[in-house]
Design a protein around this motif. Structure first.
Motif, mmCIF file in Angstrom:
data_model
loop_
_atom_site.group_PDB
_atom_site.id
_atom_site.type_symbol
_atom_site.label_atom_id
_atom_site.label_comp_id
_atom_site.label_asym_id
_atom_site.label_seq_id
_atom_site.Cartn_x
_atom_site.Cartn_y
_atom_site.Cartn_z
ATOM 1 N N LEU A 160 2.875 -6.531 1.730
ATOM 2 C CA LEU A 160 3.737 -6.265 0.572
ATOM 3 C C LEU A 160 3.102 -5.254 -0.378
ATOM 4 O O LEU A 160 3.781 -4.372 -0.918
ATOM 5 C CB LEU A 160 4.034 -7.571 -0.171
ATOM 6 C CG LEU A 160 4.930 -8.575 0.552
ATOM 7 C CD1 LEU A 160 5.072 -9.846 -0.271
ATOM 8 C CD2 LEU A 160 6.310 -7.980 0.839
ATOM 9 N N ASN A 161 1.791 -5.357 -0.578
ATOM 10 C CA ASN A 161 1.099 -4.407 -1.450
ATOM 11 C C ASN A 161 1.187 -2.992 -0.913
ATOM 12 O O ASN A 161 1.427 -2.036 -1.669
ATOM 13 C CB ASN A 161 -0.368 -4.820 -1.618
ATOM 14 C CG ASN A 161 -0.575 -5.769 -2.787
ATOM 15 O OD1 ASN A 161 -0.521 -5.373 -3.942
ATOM 16 N ND2 ASN A 161 -0.783 -7.035 -2.482
ATOM 17 N N GLN A 162 1.003 -2.822 0.395
ATOM 18 C CA GLN A 162 1.081 -1.483 0.975
ATOM 19 C C GLN A 162 2.511 -0.949 0.948
ATOM 20 O O GLN A 162 2.740 0.243 0.726
ATOM 21 C CB GLN A 162 0.533 -1.486 2.401
ATOM 22 C CG GLN A 162 -0.975 -1.590 2.453
ATOM 23 C CD GLN A 162 -1.526 -1.343 3.842
ATOM 24 O OE1 GLN A 162 -1.010 -0.519 4.586
ATOM 25 N NE2 GLN A 162 -2.575 -2.064 4.191
ATOM 26 N N ILE A 163 3.463 -1.827 1.179
ATOM 27 C CA ILE A 163 4.864 -1.407 1.098
ATOM 28 C C ILE A 163 5.184 -0.891 -0.296
ATOM 29 O O ILE A 163 5.894 0.105 -0.460
ATOM 30 C CB ILE A 163 5.789 -2.572 1.486
ATOM 31 C CG1 ILE A 163 5.687 -2.853 2.993
ATOM 32 C CG2 ILE A 163 7.231 -2.293 1.092
ATOM 33 C CD1 ILE A 163 6.359 -4.133 3.431
ATOM 34 N N MET A 164 4.631 -1.541 -1.308
ATOM 35 C CA MET A 164 4.888 -1.124 -2.684
ATOM 36 C C MET A 164 4.206 0.198 -3.030
ATOM 37 O O MET A 164 4.599 0.882 -3.977
ATOM 38 C CB MET A 164 4.414 -2.215 -3.649
ATOM 39 C CG MET A 164 5.197 -3.519 -3.546
ATOM 40 S SD MET A 164 6.965 -3.293 -3.836
ATOM 41 C CE MET A 164 6.953 -2.827 -5.553
ATOM 42 N N ASP A 165 3.183 0.579 -2.237
ATOM 43 C CA ASP A 165 2.475 1.837 -2.500
ATOM 44 C C ASP A 165 3.138 3.041 -1.835
ATOM 45 O O ASP A 165 2.748 4.176 -2.072
ATOM 46 C CB ASP A 165 1.022 1.737 -2.014
ATOM 47 C CG ASP A 165 0.174 0.876 -2.938
ATOM 48 O OD1 ASP A 165 0.571 0.690 -4.108
ATOM 49 O OD2 ASP A 165 -0.877 0.377 -2.492
ATOM 50 N N VAL A 166 4.108 2.787 -0.956
ATOM 51 C CA VAL A 166 4.764 3.877 -0.238
ATOM 52 C C VAL A 166 5.575 4.709 -1.221
ATOM 53 O O VAL A 166 6.221 4.187 -2.129
ATOM 54 C CB VAL A 166 5.683 3.310 0.873
ATOM 55 C CG1 VAL A 166 6.542 4.422 1.474
ATOM 56 C CG2 VAL A 166 4.858 2.642 1.953
ATOM 57 N N GLU A 167 5.508 6.026 -1.033
ATOM 58 C CA GLU A 167 6.294 6.946 -1.865
ATOM 59 C C GLU A 167 7.336 7.643 -1.009
ATOM 60 O O GLU A 167 7.023 8.148 0.059
ATOM 61 C CB GLU A 167 5.380 7.988 -2.508
ATOM 62 C CG GLU A 167 4.418 7.416 -3.532
ATOM 63 C CD GLU A 167 5.112 6.914 -4.784
ATOM 64 O OE1 GLU A 167 6.285 7.299 -4.998
ATOM 65 O OE2 GLU A 167 4.501 6.141 -5.518
ATOM 66 N N PRO A 168 8.599 7.717 -1.473
ATOM 67 C CA PRO A 168 9.124 7.060 -2.665
ATOM 68 C C PRO A 168 9.236 5.555 -2.461
ATOM 69 O O PRO A 168 9.242 5.077 -1.335
ATOM 70 C CB PRO A 168 10.503 7.698 -2.838
ATOM 71 C CG PRO A 168 10.900 8.079 -1.455
ATOM 72 C CD PRO A 168 9.640 8.488 -0.759
ATOM 73 N N ALA A 169 9.330 4.832 -3.558
ATOM 74 C CA ALA A 169 9.319 3.377 -3.506
ATOM 75 C C ALA A 169 10.505 2.839 -2.709
ATOM 76 O O ALA A 169 11.609 3.402 -2.751
ATOM 77 C CB ALA A 169 9.365 2.814 -4.931
ATOM 78 N N VAL A 170 10.271 1.761 -1.978
ATOM 79 C CA VAL A 170 11.352 1.158 -1.198
ATOM 80 C C VAL A 170 12.315 0.435 -2.134
ATOM 81 O O VAL A 170 11.929 -0.075 -3.191
ATOM 82 C CB VAL A 170 10.800 0.173 -0.144
ATOM 83 C CG1 VAL A 170 9.902 0.890 0.845
ATOM 84 C CG2 VAL A 170 10.072 -0.990 -0.787
ATOM 85 N N ASP A 171 13.577 0.404 -1.721
ATOM 86 C CA ASP A 171 14.619 -0.218 -2.532
ATOM 87 C C ASP A 171 14.856 -1.674 -2.156
ATOM 88 O O ASP A 171 15.414 -2.443 -2.946
ATOM 89 C CB ASP A 171 15.929 0.557 -2.387
ATOM 90 C CG ASP A 171 15.811 1.964 -2.945
ATOM 91 O OD1 ASP A 171 16.017 2.134 -4.153
ATOM 92 O OD2 ASP A 171 15.491 2.888 -2.179
ATOM 93 N N LEU A 172 14.451 -2.048 -0.935
ATOM 94 C CA LEU A 172 14.608 -3.438 -0.506
ATOM 95 C C LEU A 172 13.700 -3.689 0.697
ATOM 96 O O LEU A 172 13.176 -2.745 1.308
ATOM 97 C CB LEU A 172 16.065 -3.751 -0.160
ATOM 98 C CG LEU A 172 16.742 -2.925 0.938
ATOM 99 C CD1 LEU A 172 16.648 -3.636 2.288
ATOM 100 C CD2 LEU A 172 18.205 -2.678 0.589
ATOM 101 N N ILE A 173 13.515 -4.974 1.017
ATOM 102 C CA ILE A 173 12.686 -5.397 2.143
ATOM 103 C C ILE A 173 13.485 -6.386 2.977
ATOM 104 O O ILE A 173 14.130 -7.289 2.434
ATOM 105 C CB ILE A 173 11.372 -6.056 1.666
ATOM 106 C CG1 ILE A 173 10.537 -5.057 0.850
ATOM 107 C CG2 ILE A 173 10.555 -6.582 2.853
ATOM 108 C CD1 ILE A 173 9.339 -5.689 0.154
#
Length: 606
Positions: A360-373
């Motif tokens: 989850l932390n790495q997903i949140m660091d992805v640019e641009p930010a994800v809109d949903l999981i």
């Protein structure tokens, strides 16, 4: 006298130490004493930019000279390795020089700018390599073609070695690779010699231009090339194979890591493509699957020596021509993450829970930010209340976490032969959904979640049952979908992704296939198998539909045991295509064999 000798020797030792320290600092600061200048092409067209790579030099400049006069110069940016690009130059012969801060020429290469209608980027190639053959000019006609002949042979009288219509080129470019050309002999695998490439104006032998080149055999030199698949038609598409030819002076089965690269260094944040063992004079290859793309920032393919299980010294590099590289010019409309098999346990500090938190932390660091999981099933290990509490605790630790949607997996429903209705009710309550199957729309795309409705038709606790009602609902929902439609189901369909060619744990696998096959732009995404995204069948295109495996968060299974790896997907939706990127959460890196681009079928319902 003895004391004087001691003082002299001490002073000498101190001087040597000081010189050594200064040399070390200079080496660390300014690189080797013999920095390198690397040219992607020794011949370029008169309308083309000139791209060059410098290596192991922090300060200085790269300059272009004509008969000793500087015609263009660019200063280095302070990096150890880097790339400079010069604008197009008039026809002529130039010298390219890497110059130190003090004006000393550290390395130089010869460059030719030509207005020939056809030319080879490298005049001399190594057996096993392939040079790009380029054409310049317009109004060639749809029947123009390229033929490669042995030097001295006469077109129309003697046969060509290789040939290809100009209309078969990679779309949007004027690049032709001899291994891609038609003909019965792969010239560059076996034969050294002198050759001429001709450009013909029609299906006959009207010559528009010609270019001489040759291949040589150096038994101590590695050779490598990228061979695009015949179906490659879009810049950025890396579908094909990497071919490596070994060298007799090296040990048998020399292990070399094949990596995407930039500035003669492996591309940062990416795992290697694969490892190839080079054999003497025998080509070995690694496959890059259909729909794959060159990663953003990749300008080269590198073969690196093995350094204790990771890429080390660069042994050989191949340039990716600028017009073939993958560049996203716009931001995506939106992005989302697809993961599965988190298998959250009741012990907060457990291995699986840590992997989910890290993912989850790495997903949140992805640019641009994800809109949903999307957490695609087996979100818990046994479906217990305690495990759901831990799930909420983990997600509560992530700041600004976007909405998370869940599908029900076998571990969430009836893996341990518990009461299905109780576990189903708990899943619905904990995930905030009304049914195990549901849908929603995000930015013009339809998300469909399928789910097990009970243990019917099988005693296998991994089995998922989809009712006729659910199948009819799926058909109706897809018929109303616009843009891309993403269908999530924990258990994969039969004969799609890895580990599905013997049995399927989904009751209505054939029925789902039949339904989704009717609707273009539909992608079915599954988990369950715990197989790695790399080195296995992760993406399958079958007619209208695509089938995709989303990896495993808790631990990748290698067929024998669990490994330390943890993986998932990031999907980015654009106006006319979808970009899919696989990621290793354990290694904090992208998986280069899991980077795909799927175009949006604009003829489908919009």
């Amino acid at each position: 006298m003895k004391h004087k000798k001691i003082i002299i020797w001490s002073a000498a030792a101190a001087a040597v130490a000081i010189i050594g320290a200064i040399s070390t600092v200079l080496y660390l600061r300014y690189g080797r004493l013999t920095p390198d200048l690397i040219m992607n092409a020794e011949t370029v067209g008169s309308s083309s930019e000139i791209e060059l790579i410098w290596e192991d030099c922090y300060r200085g400049s790269v300059r272009l000279t004509d008969n000793g006069q500087t015609v263009a110069e660019q200063k280095l940016d302070g990096s150890k390795n880097g790339t400079v690009t010069f604008p197009s130059q008039p026809v002529g012969s130039y010298t390219v020089e890497l110059v130190s801060s003090f004006g000393k020429v550290l390395d130089s290469e010869q460059l030719t700018v030509t207005d020939s209608r056809i030319f080879a980027e490298q005049t001399v190639t190594q057996v096993g390599d392939a040079t790009a053959i380029r054409i310049q000019g317009e109004d060639l006609g749809e029947d123009a073609w390229i033929g490669i002949y042995e030097r001295g042979k006469t077109p129309g009288v003697d046969d060509s070695f290789l040939w290809q219509p100009v209309s078969d080129s990679i779309a949007g470019t004027s690049i032709y690779y001899p291994p891609q050309m038609r003909g019965s002999i792969n010239l560059f695998n076996r034969y050294a010699g002198q050759y001429t490439a001709y450009l013909f104006a029609d299906e006959g032998y009207t010559i528009l231009g010609s270019w001489d080149f040759e291949t040589q055999e150096d038994p101590d030199t590695l050779a490598m090339r990228w061979e695009p698949n015949q179906e490659v038609s879009t810049p950025g598409d890396s579908y094909g194979q990497v071919v490596l030819v070994g060298r007799p002076s090296s040990p048998d089965k020399e292990s070399l890591w094949i990596c995407w690269g930039s500035d003669n260094q492996p591309l940062k944040g990416y795992e290697p493509l694969f490892c190839l063992n080079a054999y003497d004079h025998y080509p070995v290859s690694g496959q890059i699957s259909a729909c794959s793309v060159f990663p953003e920032g990749a300008t080269q393919l590198l073969a690196c020596a093995d350094d204790d299980g990771k890429p080390g010294e660069v042994m050989i590099s191949v340039s990716i021509q600028p017009e073939l590289r993958h560049i996203e010019t716009e931001e995506p409309n939106f992005s989302f993450a697809a993961i599965s098999d988190t298998h959250v346990t009741g012990f907060l500090l457990g291995h699986n829970n840590w992997n989910y938190f890290r993912a989850l932390n790495q997903i949140m660091d992805v640019e641009p930010a994800v809109d949903l999981i999307i957490n695609n099933g087996d979100i818990t290990d046994n479906g217990s209340e305690k495990e759901y509490r831990v799930l909420n605790q983990i997600e509560g630790l992530i700041r600004n976490l976007p909405p998370v949607y869940y599908s029900i997996g076998n571990h969430d429903s009836d893996k341990n032969r518990s009461d299905f209705e109780q576990l189903r009710t708990r899943f619905l309550e904990q995930t905030g959904t009304d049914e195990v199957y549901y849908s929603f729309v995000e930015n013009g795309c339809t998300f469909i979640i399928l789910g097990n409705e009970g243990v019917v038709g099988s005693d296998d606790p991994d089995y998922a049952y989809l009712s006729e009602t659910q199948l009819e609902w799926l058909d109706q929902t897809l018929s109303e979908a616009e843009g891309f439609a993403f269908v999530f189901v924990h258990q994969p369909l039969f004969e799609t992704v890895a580990a599905t060619y013997e049995v399927s744990d989904l009751s209505a696998s054939d029925e789902v296939k039949e339904i989704v096959s009717k609707y273009p732009n539909t992608l079915v995404i599954s988990g369950h198998t715990h197989r790695s995204l790399s080195g296995t069948v992760a993406l399958v295109k079958d007619g209208n539909a695509g089938y995709l495996h989303d990896g495993v968060v808790c631990a990748v299974w290698d067929g024998v045991q669990d490994t330390d790896d943890s993986q998932g997907l990031i999907l980015s939706v654009y106006d006319d295509h979808l970009l899919i990127e696989g990621r290793s959460f354990e290694k904090d890196a992208w998986l280069p064999l899991c980077s795909w681009r799927i175009g949006l079928d604009s003829s489908a319902k919009q």
